[in-house]
Each structure stands twice: as C-alpha cells, then as structure tokens.
Scaffold this motif. Structure first.
Motif, PDB file in Angstrom:
ATOM      1  N   GLU A  83       0.834  -1.207   0.000  1.00 61.26           N
ATOM      2  CA  GLU A  83       0.000   0.000   0.000  1.00 61.26           C
ATOM      3  C   GLU A  83       0.870   1.259   0.000  1.00 61.26           C
ATOM      4  O   GLU A  83       0.520   2.254  -0.631  1.00 61.26           O
ATOM      5  N   ASP A  86       2.035   1.640  -3.587  1.00 63.37           N
ATOM      6  CA  ASP A  86       0.927   2.116  -4.415  1.00 63.37           C
ATOM      7  C   ASP A  86       0.666   3.605  -4.204  1.00 63.37           C
ATOM      8  O   ASP A  86       0.437   4.348  -5.159  1.00 63.37           O
ATOM      9  N   ASN A  90       1.427   6.159  -7.323  1.00 62.01           N
ATOM     10  CA  ASN A  90       0.340   6.942  -7.912  1.00 62.01           C
ATOM     11  C   ASN A  90       0.733   8.412  -8.047  1.00 62.01           C
ATOM     12  O   ASN A  90       0.329   9.078  -8.998  1.00 62.01           O
ATOM     13  N   GLN A 104       7.291  -4.291 -10.980  1.00 67.67           N
ATOM     14  CA  GLN A 104       6.911  -4.252  -9.569  1.00 67.67           C
ATOM     15  C   GLN A 104       7.127  -5.640  -8.987  1.00 67.67           C
ATOM     16  O   GLN A 104       6.758  -6.637  -9.606  1.00 67.67           O
TER      17      GLN A 104
END
Length: 170
Positions: A83, A86, A90, A104
């Motif tokens: 998380e 991510d 982003n 990744q």
C-alpha cells in the motif's frame, strides 16, 4: 585492510564504535531504525523536520555515479509495504518523466518498483530508477536509487543496495 585493522584497534582500545558498512537512520521517538549499506556514498543532505516526524537523506556515489534519497515519514493512513508503494507510485506516475520497462515486485523487506527513461528533452539519458518501500510503526519509508547512464553492469550495485535495506528493532 590496514584501515580496518586500525579502526578495529581503536574500537578495542578506546571503545570507539565504528560501523564499516551499514548506516542507521531513525526517527528519535521510535524504537527502530532503517539500515542501509552506504559504503562509498557521500552524504549530501541529512536531517529531521522541526517536529522530528520526518527524516530525509540525499547521498551519491561519485565512483558509481548513483544517487540515493531516503524518506521516512508518518503515514497518512494505515498500510503495508505494498500500500505504501501504491500510494507513492500513484504520485510518481503523474510526473512528466516517461517511464518504461516498469517492474513491480516484493522482497522480504520491501515492495519495489523499477523503471527506465531512455530519453529526456530529446537527449538520450538511459536513466534507471528503483524505489523500495517499507513500513514500520505507522511510518512509511521510500528509498530511491537512480542513475543516469545506467547499463546492465549497474544492476548488481542496485541489487546490493536493495538487499542491504533492513529495519532494525532496538
């Protein structure tokens, strides 16, 4: 070799504590530290925010021509290393820098993303970027390793740096 022997003798005789490879960085209020092998790197910037909730470091290896930055900051939300990756990816995707060959993956310690940029402003740069993301006690950690003029022979150096990243509990 002579240098290590002298440093070892100084440690034994005078009680001087010396770390040969692993560098340790922490938030003062926490009982853990981030460790990474920065042997051969020059620390260019290192510091805590005034409230001591954010740590940042910038370093470079003149020999390898590799840049490294490290950020430890209080997370805005709960989450694991994936998380964390991510969240930061982003944000990074929105930059105008072209990103190719995106990979990744996860290691035991971190969630990783790598990418290349072949050209920038019409010039060949062969830029390679690796970000390793970790979490600990509500803090998110981003270690960014990059090089302009990257070739396959640099891969081992990037992997060595990645493998050296650990969280050490006090």
């Amino acid at each position: 070799m002579k240098k290590r022997i002298i440093l070892t003798l100084l440690t034994l005789i005078f009680g001087i504590s010396i770390s040969f490879c692993q560098n340790s960085y922490k938030i003062p209020s926490e009982d853990w530290s981030l460790e990474i092998d920065l042997e051969g790197f020059k620390i260019e910037k290192e510091g805590l925010s005034p409230d001591e909730s954010v740590f940042q470091l910038a370093a470079s290896s003149p020999k390898e021509k590799i840049s490294l930055s490290l950020f430890i900051e209080k997370a805005n939300s709960k989450g694991d290393k994936i998380e964390c990756r991510d969240f930061y990816w982003n944000k990074a995707k929105k930059s105008p820098l072209a990103k190719e060959n995106i990979k990744q993956y996860e290691t035991d310690n971190s969630a990783v993303i790598e990418h290349d940029t072949k050209e920038f402003n019409g010039q060949t740069v062969d830029f390679h970027s690796m970000n390793a993301y970790l979490t600990q006690n509500g803090y998110w950690i981003d270690v960014h390793i990059s090089k302009i003029g990257y070739t396959k022979k640099d891969q081992k150096t990037f992997e060595k740096l990645l493998e050296s990243i650990t969280i050490k509990l006090k």
